[in-house]
Structure formats: structure tokens, C-alpha cells
Design a protein around this motif. Structure first.
Motif, mmCIF file in Angstrom:
data_model
loop_
_atom_site.group_PDB
_atom_site.id
_atom_site.type_symbol
_atom_site.label_atom_id
_atom_site.label_comp_id
_atom_site.label_asym_id
_atom_site.label_seq_id
_atom_site.Cartn_x
_atom_site.Cartn_y
_atom_site.Cartn_z
ATOM 1 N N GLY A 1 0.837 -1.172 0.060
ATOM 2 C CA GLY A 1 -0.149 -0.011 -0.139
ATOM 3 C C GLY A 1 0.882 1.212 -0.130
ATOM 4 O O GLY A 1 2.107 1.219 -0.178
ATOM 5 N N THR A 2 0.184 2.423 0.405
ATOM 6 C CA THR A 2 1.031 3.753 0.178
ATOM 7 C C THR A 2 0.821 4.216 1.579
ATOM 8 O O THR A 2 -0.386 4.368 2.374
ATOM 9 N N LEU A 3 2.014 4.505 2.055
ATOM 10 C CA LEU A 3 1.750 5.116 3.361
ATOM 11 C C LEU A 3 2.293 6.782 3.242
ATOM 12 O O LEU A 3 3.306 6.878 2.335
ATOM 13 N N THR A 4 1.677 7.490 4.015
ATOM 14 C CA THR A 4 1.705 8.872 3.881
ATOM 15 C C THR A 4 2.169 9.514 5.123
ATOM 16 O O THR A 4 1.356 9.498 6.067
ATOM 17 N N ILE A 5 3.492 10.143 5.137
ATOM 18 C CA ILE A 5 3.922 10.605 6.390
ATOM 19 C C ILE A 5 4.442 12.102 5.911
ATOM 20 O O ILE A 5 5.178 12.233 5.049
ATOM 21 N N ARG A 6 4.005 13.313 6.648
ATOM 22 C CA ARG A 6 4.432 14.761 6.246
ATOM 23 C C ARG A 6 3.898 14.862 4.760
ATOM 24 O O ARG A 6 4.933 15.735 4.463
ATOM 25 N N GLY A 7 3.108 14.291 4.362
ATOM 26 C CA GLY A 7 2.586 14.813 3.207
ATOM 27 C C GLY A 7 3.212 14.033 2.041
ATOM 28 O O GLY A 7 3.143 14.217 0.808
ATOM 29 N N VAL A 8 4.321 13.057 2.375
ATOM 30 C CA VAL A 8 5.162 12.158 1.331
ATOM 31 C C VAL A 8 4.589 11.125 1.291
ATOM 32 O O VAL A 8 4.293 10.196 2.316
ATOM 33 N N SER A 9 4.126 10.759 0.135
ATOM 34 C CA SER A 9 3.536 9.040 -0.149
ATOM 35 C C SER A 9 4.484 8.255 -0.510
ATOM 36 O O SER A 9 5.247 8.421 -1.634
ATOM 37 N N ARG A 10 4.674 7.151 -0.078
ATOM 38 C CA ARG A 10 5.605 5.987 -0.613
ATOM 39 C C ARG A 10 4.887 4.431 -0.513
ATOM 40 O O ARG A 10 4.329 4.407 0.585
ATOM 41 N N PRO A 11 5.452 3.607 -1.168
ATOM 42 C CA PRO A 11 4.898 2.579 -1.277
ATOM 43 C C PRO A 11 5.473 1.520 0.052
ATOM 44 O O PRO A 11 6.895 1.822 0.295
ATOM 45 N N VAL A 12 4.811 0.901 0.773
ATOM 46 C CA VAL A 12 5.333 0.206 1.727
ATOM 47 C C VAL A 12 4.614 -1.230 1.747
ATOM 48 O O VAL A 12 3.551 -1.401 1.546
ATOM 49 N N THR A 13 5.304 -2.208 2.255
ATOM 50 C CA THR A 13 4.736 -3.575 2.394
ATOM 51 C C THR A 13 4.658 -3.908 3.813
ATOM 52 O O THR A 13 5.674 -3.666 4.716
ATOM 53 N N VAL A 14 3.184 -4.270 4.351
ATOM 54 C CA VAL A 14 3.170 -4.551 5.734
ATOM 55 C C VAL A 14 2.697 -6.002 5.712
ATOM 56 O O VAL A 14 1.898 -6.920 4.993
ATOM 57 N N THR A 15 3.409 -6.755 6.783
ATOM 58 C CA THR A 15 3.120 -8.065 6.823
ATOM 59 C C THR A 15 1.788 -8.318 7.892
ATOM 60 O O THR A 15 2.275 -7.679 9.191
ATOM 61 N N VAL A 16 0.959 -8.920 7.610
ATOM 62 C CA VAL A 16 -0.113 -8.918 8.519
ATOM 63 C C VAL A 16 -0.725 -10.555 8.565
ATOM 64 O O VAL A 16 -0.650 -11.190 7.659
ATOM 65 N N LYS A 17 -0.854 -10.680 9.894
ATOM 66 C CA LYS A 17 -1.433 -12.072 10.192
ATOM 67 C C LYS A 17 -2.842 -11.878 11.004
ATOM 68 O O LYS A 17 -3.171 -11.030 11.543
ATOM 69 N N GLN A 18 -3.951 -12.796 10.537
ATOM 70 C CA GLN A 18 -5.286 -12.838 11.210
ATOM 71 C C GLN A 18 -5.058 -13.540 12.398
ATOM 72 O O GLN A 18 -4.589 -14.615 12.408
ATOM 73 N N ALA A 19 -5.163 -13.030 13.412
ATOM 74 C CA ALA A 19 -5.339 -13.589 15.087
ATOM 75 C C ALA A 19 -6.679 -14.091 15.328
ATOM 76 O O ALA A 19 -6.674 -14.024 16.802
#
Length: 185
Positions: A117-135
Motif C-alpha cells: 500500500g501507500t504510506l503517507t507521512i508529512r505529506g510524502v507518500s511512498r509504497p510500503v509492504t506490511v506483514t499482516v496475520k489474522q489472529a
């Protein structure tokens, strides 16, 4: 059970949506490791205020954190020094909470336990991969590692560089969503 099972359920006509927000069991933590003379120490910040949704159809995650509500839980610092660290983290040199009150993540794809997805910090957007597990049903845990410099933040240094922070930040979360009624199309 893995995160992608929710997306499979959507394909079978089972739509689901979970609302994410502050609750006793929900945590969103940001870690920044120290360098130099303070190597081995870590800043621990928490975002206690956030909102978001996880949808199985079309398979989308959105979450937004209130930057100004961020807290510092560094057990190795005095309360006075924790306050200084937090003020710096929220200041113009770093997160600039006054100008950019939110950090936002919007997914663009899911493959197994990897949510891109896209992470936006300080108005700057960059692609990021998040590892997610359903618990559990509507319960998610995961993490992502990204660089400060990718978002225009210069890692802090002091004492002529003898003390500093690593460029990488680690975001970890445990979230229990509240299921919302969503009819399948």
C-alpha cells in the motif's frame, strides 16, 4: 488463519468489514533504534488515536493515525527526557504534527500475509509492504519497516554524531476490529 482467507471469503460471496479504532486491546507502536553511544536503546512511541477499516470485498485496508496524540514510552529515560524526545518527534524536523496531523496507510494489494500500500507521512507518500496475520475473527497483528529519509525526515544526531537514531523505523500493531454489516453484491 491467514489474512487472505478474508479475501477468499469475499470471492465466495461473504463480504465483511471491520472498523478499527482505539480500544484497550488495540496497539499501534512505532520503534526507532538508537546508534552510537546509545546503541541497544530504542525509542517506543504509541499512536493511541486512529481510525480505519478492513474490507474483504474488494480487499482493502485503510488506517489513519493522529500524530499529535502520539505518546512516548521510553522506560530508559526520565519523564523530563521522554517529554523532550516526544516534542522533538512531533516537531518541524520530524513528524511536524502541527502541519501534518495524520499518518495514513491505504492498501493497494494483498498477497498472502503481505499487504502492499501507500504510506503517507508529512505529506510524502511512498509504497510500503506490511506483514499482516489474522489472529482471530477481525483481529490482526503485523509490522512494517520503512526509512525516515524516504519521508523527508533526517535521523536525529547529537554530541557531534556520537548519539543518533537509525534511519529505519518499525511499526507494529495488534488490532481488533468491530464487525460492520456489509451486504455482498
Amino acid at each position: 488463519m491467514r489474512f487472505f482467507v478474508l479475501l477468499l471469503m469475499a470471492g465466495l460471496g461473504f463480504a465483511a468489514e471491520w472498523r478499527l479504532g482505539p480500544a484497550a486491546e488495540n496497539t499501534v507502536d512505532l520503534y526507532v533504534d538508537k546508534t552510537g553511544l546509545m546503541a541497544g536503546k530504542r525509542h517506543w512511541f504509541r499512536f493511541p488515536e486512529f481510525t480505519g477499516t478492513v474490507r474483504t470485498e474488494p480487499g482493502r485496508v485503510e488506517i489513519e493515525f493522529a500524530v499529535g496524540a502520539m505518546q512516548c514510552f521510553d522506560t530508559w529515560l526520565s519523564a523530563k527526557d521522554q517529554k523532550k524526545v516526544l516534542e522533538y518527534a512531533l516537531g518541524k524536523e520530524t513528524l511536524d504534527a502541527a502541519r501534518y496531523p495524520a499518518v495514513r496507510f491505504v492498501s493497494t494489494g494483498v498477497a498472502g500475509e503481505q499487504v502492499t500500500g501507500t504510506l503517507t507521512i508529512r505529506g510524502v507518500s511512498r509504497p510500503v509492504t506490511v506483514t499482516v496475520k489474522q489472529a482471530g475473527e477481525g483481529r490482526y497483528e503485523g509490522s512494517a519497516v520503512f526509512k525516515m529519509t524516504d519521508f523527508g525526515i533526517k535521523p536525529a544526531k547529537a554530541a557531534l554524531g556520537a548519539v543518533g537514531t537509525r534511519d529505519e523505523m518499525t511499526l507494529r500493531f495488534q488490532l481488533q476490529g468491530l464487525r460492520q454489516a456489509t451486504p455482498a453484491p
